[in-house]
Design a protein around this motif. Structure first.
Motif, short mmCIF file in Angstrom:
data_model
loop_
_atom_site.label_atom_id
_atom_site.label_comp_id
_atom_site.label_asym_id
_atom_site.label_seq_id
_atom_site.Cartn_x
_atom_site.Cartn_y
_atom_site.Cartn_z
N GLN A 1 0.95 -1.27 0.04
CA GLN A 1 -0.14 0.02 -0.14
C GLN A 1 0.88 1.30 -0.08
OE1 GLN A 1 -2.67 0.76 3.51
NE2 GLN A 1 -3.96 1.66 2.13
N GLN A 2 0.41 2.24 -0.75
CA GLN A 2 1.18 3.50 -0.73
C GLN A 2 -0.01 4.74 -0.72
OE1 GLN A 2 4.86 2.97 -3.31
NE2 GLN A 2 4.66 4.37 -1.63
N ILE A 3 0.59 5.90 -0.30
CA ILE A 3 -0.61 7.02 0.00
C ILE A 3 0.05 7.97 -0.96
CG2 ILE A 3 -1.19 8.71 1.31
CD1 ILE A 3 -2.05 5.70 2.15
N ILE B 1 3.72 9.92 -5.51
CA ILE B 1 3.93 9.11 -4.27
C ILE B 1 5.30 9.31 -3.71
CG2 ILE B 1 2.39 7.23 -4.70
CD1 ILE B 1 4.58 5.66 -5.73
N THR C 1 -6.07 13.06 -1.76
CA THR C 1 -5.23 12.39 -1.28
C THR C 1 -5.55 10.97 -1.30
OG1 THR C 1 -4.34 13.77 0.10
CG2 THR C 1 -3.72 11.45 0.86
N VAL C 2 -4.96 9.63 -1.81
CA VAL C 2 -5.51 8.40 -1.91
C VAL C 2 -4.69 7.36 -1.46
CG1 VAL C 2 -6.75 9.21 -4.12
CG2 VAL C 2 -4.53 8.43 -4.37
N ALA C 3 -5.35 6.23 -1.22
CA ALA C 3 -4.48 5.08 -0.92
C ALA C 3 -4.51 4.16 -2.18
CB ALA C 3 -5.27 4.29 0.07
N GLU D 1 -3.02 0.61 -3.83
CA GLU D 1 -2.80 -0.77 -3.53
C GLU D 1 -2.26 -1.64 -4.74
OE1 GLU D 1 -3.50 -2.92 -0.99
OE2 GLU D 1 -3.98 -1.02 0.46
N ILE E 1 -5.97 2.63 -7.45
CA ILE E 1 -6.58 3.45 -6.24
C ILE E 1 -7.62 2.85 -5.66
CG2 ILE E 1 -7.58 5.94 -5.83
CD1 ILE E 1 -5.85 7.02 -8.53
N GLU E 2 -7.45 2.46 -4.33
CA GLU E 2 -8.56 1.65 -3.69
C GLU E 2 -9.67 2.77 -2.94
OE1 GLU E 2 -9.65 -1.33 -3.70
OE2 GLU E 2 -8.02 -1.92 -5.05
N LYS E 3 -9.09 3.77 -2.36
CA LYS E 3 -9.95 4.73 -1.54
C LYS E 3 -9.38 6.24 -1.56
CE LYS E 3 -8.40 3.04 2.73
NZ LYS E 3 -8.63 2.41 4.13
N LEU F 1 -8.80 9.09 0.75
CA LEU F 1 -8.59 9.64 2.30
C LEU F 1 -8.97 10.90 2.80
CD1 LEU F 1 -5.03 7.80 2.66
CD2 LEU F 1 -7.08 6.90 2.89
#
Length: 130
Positions: free
Chosen positions: A2-4, A19, A55-57, A59, A126-128, A130
């Motif tokens: 996972q990365q932000i 990132i 800003t996203v998470a 995966e 991009i899963e979600k 933030l």
């Protein structure tokens, strides 16, 4: 894995996300100044519908990351060793080394060509938001 990150640009189904590169050594970059701490822009599938500035998470399946690393680092070393053993039975040591390196170079060409065909399989998602 996972990365932000922060979305910089969207383009239909994909987005470009800034990132911070993760280091392989645990992130103590003040100690060595090596690979970590640098920023990069990556292309990710925009599953969450993120917009510029979000800003996203991100995966990616860890198994895919490990498999890709094995294909690039471990498999060629195994092929090099196996080729040397086979060639060493039929040729001299110097010729065996050169022939083994040639086989490994061909393997890297094959990996490069194959990676072009399967690059979407290893894309961040991009899963979600933030």
């Amino acid at each position: 894995m996972q990365q932000i990150g922060t979305v910089e640009r969207t383009d239909g189904e994909y987005a470009e996300v800034r990132i911070k590169r993760q280091s392989a050594c645990g992130g103590n970059c003040a100690g060595c100044g090596g690979c970590g701490g640098r920023e990069q822009v990556v292309k990710a599938r925009n599953k969450a519908g993120a917009k510029v500035g979000d800003t996203v998470a991100l995966e990616m399946d860890s198994g895919k990351v490990i498999g890709a690393a094995a294909a690039v680092y471990i498999v060629p070393l195994g092929v090099l060793a196996a080729a040397f053993m086979v060639f060493n039975r039929k040729m001299g040591e110097g010729s065996s080394i050169l022939a083994s390196l040639a086989v490994m170079a061909l393997l890297y060409v094959f990996i490069a060509l194959a990676s072009r065909k399967i690059k979407n399989k290893y894309r961040l998602v991009i899963e979600k938001i933030l």
